[in-house]
Write an enzyme that holds these catalytic residues in place. Structure first.
Site, mmCIF file in Angstrom:
data_model
loop_
_atom_site.group_PDB
_atom_site.id
_atom_site.type_symbol
_atom_site.label_atom_id
_atom_site.label_comp_id
_atom_site.label_asym_id
_atom_site.label_seq_id
_atom_site.Cartn_x
_atom_site.Cartn_y
_atom_site.Cartn_z
ATOM 1 N N ASP A 1 -16.957 -8.744 -9.313
ATOM 2 C CA ASP A 1 -17.806 -8.662 -8.122
ATOM 3 C C ASP A 1 -17.003 -8.079 -6.970
ATOM 4 O O ASP A 1 -15.847 -8.454 -6.771
ATOM 5 C CB ASP A 1 -18.272 -10.064 -7.729
ATOM 6 N N HIS B 1 -16.610 -13.275 -5.875
ATOM 7 C CA HIS B 1 -18.051 -13.430 -6.114
ATOM 8 C C HIS B 1 -18.831 -13.830 -4.870
ATOM 9 O O HIS B 1 -19.842 -13.220 -4.535
ATOM 10 C CB HIS B 1 -18.285 -14.466 -7.220
ATOM 11 N N GLU C 1 -19.901 -5.074 -10.124
ATOM 12 C CA GLU C 1 -21.133 -5.519 -9.466
ATOM 13 C C GLU C 1 -20.967 -5.417 -7.964
ATOM 14 O O GLU C 1 -20.052 -6.028 -7.395
ATOM 15 C CB GLU C 1 -21.503 -6.957 -9.859
ATOM 16 N N ASP D 1 -18.429 -15.731 -19.964
ATOM 17 C CA ASP D 1 -17.216 -16.340 -19.391
ATOM 18 C C ASP D 1 -16.172 -16.611 -20.471
ATOM 19 O O ASP D 1 -15.031 -16.937 -20.164
ATOM 20 C CB ASP D 1 -17.551 -17.704 -18.762
HETATM 21 O O1 G3P Z 1 -23.289 -9.191 -13.538
HETATM 22 C C1 G3P Z 1 -23.846 -10.301 -14.150
HETATM 23 C C2 G3P Z 1 -23.730 -11.540 -13.316
HETATM 24 O O2 G3P Z 1 -22.417 -11.641 -12.872
HETATM 25 C C3 G3P Z 1 -24.672 -11.576 -12.146
HETATM 26 O O3 G3P Z 1 -24.672 -12.799 -11.464
HETATM 27 O O4 G3P Z 1 -24.012 -14.386 -9.713
HETATM 28 O O5 G3P Z 1 -22.631 -14.189 -11.757
HETATM 29 O O6 G3P Z 1 -22.625 -12.360 -10.087
HETATM 30 P P1 G3P Z 1 -23.428 -13.453 -10.739
HETATM 31 CA CA CA Z 2 -21.257 -10.799 -11.076
#
Ligand code: G3P
Ligand code: CA
Length: 252
Positions: free
Chosen positions: A47, A60, A120, A240
């Site tokens: 992220d 994140h 992301e 994970d």
């Molecule tokens: O990219 C998949 C997943 O990571 C999306 O949700 O909240 O874990 O970033 P989150």
């Molecule tokens: Ca993510």
């Protein structure tokens, strides 16, 4: 994929390590990414957010509160401030040397490996200005365009990325059922479907396969879910627990 006799060929399900090997290591740290590589993952998911001085950093949440010993919004902190934070102790004291990596650092590390990189863009809550261009420039700096997938829940951002460079692969993130999402994704130039696991029902997997659009559900942590998706020929999963996923794939 179809061969000349029109038989369906199931390719191996690719395993993307979610925030690295986040089940066993502090998420979105170099320790977590290194563990994912060692586990035999095909790619990593991470992220990205921007510091107040526009440095893309890997974390994140929009604040540093949960995963570091600091406090505050990333958008309000300088990279200098962010770089001093301990991003490992919250997970386990043995990771007290872990810090928040920059995207530049991760690209530099990932380049000589075999790993794919799913970046992301975390721009649903904070709209970081120029984020798409900053990320694209970094990807180009490392000549990594052919190994990167950009995803976001903010589909405006994916459109912007596609307009900046139609060659960079984008994928839509979504939590709930979209009818024929491959058609919608295609309409905004995206080439992949990153859906919340419960949304990855057979209709979606079959329709997307027929449209030749990869589905990469998240976050697939349960053994049975892994096995079912692998046996169904799902193009990729985001997990994970990459080591466990590789093991299950080897047995399937
Ligand atoms: O990219 C998949 C997943 O990571 C999306 O949700 O909240 O874990 O970033 P989150
Ligand atoms: Ca993510």
């Amino acid at each position: 994929n179809n061969n000349q006799n029109n038989e369906v060929i199931l390719l191996d399900t690719l395993i993307f390590a979610h925030r690295g090997a986040a089940g066993t290591h502090p998420e979105n740290t170099m320790a977590s990414f290194e563990a994912a590589l060692k586990a035999g993952a095909d790619g990593i998911e991470l992220d990205v957010q921007l510091t107040s001085d526009n440095v893309p950093v890997i974390i994140h949440d929009e604040t540093v509160n949960r995963t570091t010993d600091g406090e505050g919004w990333i958008k309000d902190l300088t990279y200098e401030e962010i770089s001093k934070l301990d991003a490992g102790t919250w997970f386990d004291s043995s990771f007290n040397k872990a810090s928040i990596p920059t995207l530049d650092q991760v690209l530099d590390w990932v380049k000589p490996t075999r790993l794919l990189l799913n970046i992301e863009l975390k721009n649903g809550v904070v709209r970081y200005s120029n984020l798409e261009k900053i990320i694209l420039d970094l990807i180009n700096k490392y000549e990594m365009k052919d190994r990167v997938i950009i995803s976001s829940f903010n589909h405006y951002s994916l459109v912007e990325m596609h307009q900046l460079d139609p060659e960079v692969e984008t994928a839509i993130l979504f939590m709930e059922g979209i009818y024929e999402p491959w058609k919608y994704a295609k309409s905004i130039g995206a080439k992949g479907l990153h859906c919340f696991l419960p949304v990855a029902v057979p209709e979606l997997l079959i329709g997307a396969a027929q449209a030749e659009m990869p589905v990469r559900p998240f976050t697939v942590n349960d053994d049975n879910h892994m096995e079912n998706l692998i046996k169904a020929g799902c193009p990729a999963i985001i997990t994970d627990w990459p080591e466990k996923a590789v093991h299950i794939r080897n047995k399937a």
